[in-house]
Design an enzyme around this catalytic site. Structure first.
Site, PDB file in Angstrom:
ATOM      1  N   TYR A 156       0.841  -1.201   0.000  1.00 24.29           N
ATOM      2  CA  TYR A 156       0.000   0.000   0.000  1.00 24.29           C
ATOM      3  C   TYR A 156       0.881   1.259   0.000  1.00 24.29           C
ATOM      4  CZ  TYR A 156      -3.228   3.450   2.174  1.00 24.29           C
ATOM      5  OH  TYR A 156      -3.983   4.565   2.488  1.00 24.29           O
ATOM      6  N   LYS A 160       1.114   4.049  -2.939  1.00 22.59           N
ATOM      7  CA  LYS A 160       0.803   5.464  -2.694  1.00 22.59           C
ATOM      8  C   LYS A 160       2.003   6.344  -3.079  1.00 22.59           C
ATOM      9  CE  LYS A 160      -3.448   5.355  -0.898  1.00 22.59           C
ATOM     10  NZ  LYS A 160      -4.616   5.855  -1.637  1.00 22.59           N
TER      11      LYS A 160
HETATM   12  N1  LIG Z   1      -8.694   5.883   6.551  1.00 23.66           N
HETATM   13  C1  LIG Z   1      -7.458   6.349   6.741  1.00 23.66           C
HETATM   14  O1  LIG Z   1      -6.958   6.425   7.865  1.00 23.66           O
HETATM   15  C2  LIG Z   1      -6.639   6.826   5.573  1.00 23.66           C
HETATM   16  C3  LIG Z   1      -5.381   7.396   5.809  1.00 23.66           C
HETATM   17  C4  LIG Z   1      -4.639   7.878   4.742  1.00 23.66           C
HETATM   18  C5  LIG Z   1      -5.142   7.780   3.470  1.00 23.66           C
HETATM   19  N2  LIG Z   1      -6.358   7.198   3.256  1.00 23.66           N
HETATM   20  C6  LIG Z   1      -6.841   7.126   1.891  1.00 23.66           C
HETATM   21  O2  LIG Z   1      -8.087   7.813   1.826  1.00 23.66           O
HETATM   22  C7  LIG Z   1      -8.907   7.187   0.816  1.00 23.66           C
HETATM   23  C8  LIG Z   1     -10.246   6.818   1.433  1.00 23.66           C
HETATM   24  O3  LIG Z   1     -10.039   5.864   2.462  1.00 23.66           O
HETATM   25  P1  LIG Z   1     -11.183   5.524   3.540  1.00 23.66           P
HETATM   26  O4  LIG Z   1     -10.483   4.824   4.663  1.00 23.66           O
HETATM   27  O5  LIG Z   1     -12.012   6.710   3.797  1.00 23.66           O
HETATM   28  O6  LIG Z   1     -12.043   4.430   2.701  1.00 23.66           O
HETATM   29  P2  LIG Z   1     -13.184   3.450   3.219  1.00 23.66           P
HETATM   30  O7  LIG Z   1     -13.947   4.048   4.346  1.00 23.66           O
HETATM   31  O8  LIG Z   1     -12.557   2.099   3.443  1.00 23.66           O
HETATM   32  O9  LIG Z   1     -14.127   3.376   1.936  1.00 23.66           O
HETATM   33  C9  LIG Z   1     -13.664   2.755   0.766  1.00 23.66           C
HETATM   34  C10 LIG Z   1     -14.591   3.101  -0.383  1.00 23.66           C
HETATM   35  O10 LIG Z   1     -14.058   2.561  -1.601  1.00 23.66           O
HETATM   36  C11 LIG Z   1     -14.977   1.601  -2.143  1.00 23.66           C
HETATM   37  N3  LIG Z   1     -14.183   0.518  -2.740  1.00 23.66           N
HETATM   38  C12 LIG Z   1     -13.302  -0.312  -2.107  1.00 23.66           C
HETATM   39  N4  LIG Z   1     -12.759  -1.169  -2.998  1.00 23.66           N
HETATM   40  C13 LIG Z   1     -13.281  -0.856  -4.221  1.00 23.66           C
HETATM   41  C14 LIG Z   1     -13.113  -1.368  -5.538  1.00 23.66           C
HETATM   42  N5  LIG Z   1     -12.265  -2.390  -5.794  1.00 23.66           N
HETATM   43  N6  LIG Z   1     -13.800  -0.799  -6.554  1.00 23.66           N
HETATM   44  C15 LIG Z   1     -14.638   0.229  -6.330  1.00 23.66           C
HETATM   45  N7  LIG Z   1     -14.845   0.767  -5.107  1.00 23.66           N
HETATM   46  C16 LIG Z   1     -14.184   0.218  -4.058  1.00 23.66           C
HETATM   47  C17 LIG Z   1     -15.831   1.164  -0.954  1.00 23.66           C
HETATM   48  O11 LIG Z   1     -17.106   0.673  -1.319  1.00 23.66           O
HETATM   49  P3  LIG Z   1     -17.331  -0.905  -1.692  1.00 23.66           P
HETATM   50  O12 LIG Z   1     -16.644  -1.712  -0.616  1.00 23.66           O
HETATM   51  O13 LIG Z   1     -18.817  -1.063  -1.715  1.00 23.66           O
HETATM   52  O14 LIG Z   1     -16.724  -1.112  -3.044  1.00 23.66           O
HETATM   53  C18 LIG Z   1     -15.964   2.507  -0.221  1.00 23.66           C
HETATM   54  O15 LIG Z   1     -16.904   3.337  -0.876  1.00 23.66           O
HETATM   55  C19 LIG Z   1      -8.102   5.992   0.294  1.00 23.66           C
HETATM   56  O16 LIG Z   1      -7.390   6.360  -0.853  1.00 23.66           O
HETATM   57  C20 LIG Z   1      -7.132   5.716   1.420  1.00 23.66           C
HETATM   58  O17 LIG Z   1      -5.982   5.053   0.961  1.00 23.66           O
HETATM   59  C21 LIG Z   1      -7.134   6.718   4.274  1.00 23.66           C
END
Ligand SMILES: NC(=O)c1ccc[n+]([C@@H]2O[C@H](COP(=O)([O-])OP(=O)(O)OC[C@H]3O[C@@H](n4cnc5c(N)ncnc54)[C@H](OP(=O)(O)O)[C@@H]3O)[C@@H](O)[C@H]2O)c1
Length: 264
Positions: A156, A160
């Site tokens: 990951y 990134k």
């Molecule tokens: N959360 C953190 O702490 C954090 C920190 C740094 C960066 N980020 C980045 O921020 C972004 C959002 O993260 P988040 O944690 O908010 O996400 P999240 O809550 O896990 O939500 C993920 C979203 O992506 C969809 N998804 C997952 N796999 C998919 C696929 N193969 N095709 C299409 N849709 C898909 C999910 O819906 P379905 O499962 O229904 O497909 C959901 O809508 C990401 O790029 C992550 O790397 C997050």
């Protein structure tokens, strides 16, 4: 004459797509763009649990080329254009334990979701942005692009880092054609899944959710501001970056991490 900005309706007439827009950060970004007056399309594999008639949903697995192709075709057929592309989808689903436990499949699936999905969507939507001489593309990366955690999220973090590098290259290529390309790198975001993770740790280690949350922050080396980000705080940054108020910003990365990255 000075331009007057209407913050509440500043994206009126714009068509925006937010990938992974049904949950967590993507859901907050979609709502923020909707509040600013944009027509907002969201994608995910499953329908959103919370129904919001303002958000237009397209189902697709974006880790596959067919999925990204279907989204590009559907959006351009239904809306004729895309002004704002927020590549928010990203995840780490590989096992922890360092290099030795990771298979080719782990690496490929992580790179597909975190790097190739944005690359394919950008390629699909850029021609009409370039033709109109305007558009904004956001890549949601992570501080792990610079602060990798080898034991838990090695592929990951590498994907990134690749995304951050690619975002800069793309900006160099298309900014002269009127398209702004930006990277947002969050630290830990307290999404619903992050809360569930803290609850799981709390249950298995017989501690409170607050103690479990603190243990995750400690594993990151601490968060000077003392808490993870709210999804709405990341959404607010994105809302600004895609707006006309950020008209001169392109090719840059914005870290939003409460001070987590300890270096300049
Ligand atoms: N959360 C953190 O702490 C954090 C920190 C740094 C960066 N980020 C980045 O921020 C972004 C959002 O993260 P988040 O944690 O908010 O996400 P999240 O809550 O896990 O939500 C993920 C979203 O992506 C969809 N998804 C997952 N796999 C998919 C696929 N193969 N095709 C299409 N849709 C898909 C999910 O819906 P379905 O499962 O229904 O497909 C959901 O809508 C990401 O790029 C992550 O790397 C997050």
């Amino acid at each position: 004459m000075e331009q007057e900005f209407m913050f509440n309706n500043e994206l009126s007439g714009k068509v925006a797509l937010v990938t992974g827009g049904t949950k967590g950060t993507g859901q907050a970004i979609a709502k923020r763009l909707l509040q600013a007056g944009a027509t907002v399309i969201i994608t995910a594999r499953n329908k959103p649990e919370e129904s919001n008639p303002g958000l237009h949903f397209v189902a697709a697995d974006l880790s596959r080329a067919e999925g990204t192709q279907r989204v590009v075709e559907t959006v351009l057929a239904d809306y004729s254009r895309l002004d704002i592309l927020v590549n928010n989808l990203g995840s780490s689903e590989t096992p922890g334990g360092g290099f030795a436990v990771l298979t080719d499949e782990d690496w490929v699936s992580t790179i597909q979701a975190n790097l190739l999905a944005p690359v394919r969507l950008d390629r699909g939507f850029l021609p009409q942005m370039i033709e109109r001489g305007s558009g904004v593309i956001i890549h949601i990366a992570s501080i792990q692009g610079k602060l990798p955690l080898y034991d838990s999220t090695l592929p990951y973090a590498a994907a990134k880092a690749g995304l951050i590098n690619y975002s800069k290259s793309l900006s160099n290529e298309v900014s002269p054609k009127g398209v702004r390309v930006l990277t947002v790198s969050p630290g830990w975001i307290f999404t619903t899944s992050a809360k569930r993770m803290a609850q799981r740790i709390a249950e298995s280690a017989s501690m409170t959710v607050e103690q479990a949350t603190q243990s995750i922050m400690d594993a990151l080396g601490g968060i000077p501001y003392g808490r993870p980000a709210k999804p709405e705080e990341v959404a607010e940054l994105v809302g600004f970056l895609v707006s006309p108020r950020a008209g001169y910003l392109t090719g840059t990365e914005y870290i939003i991490d409460g001070g987590t990255v300890p270096t300049i």
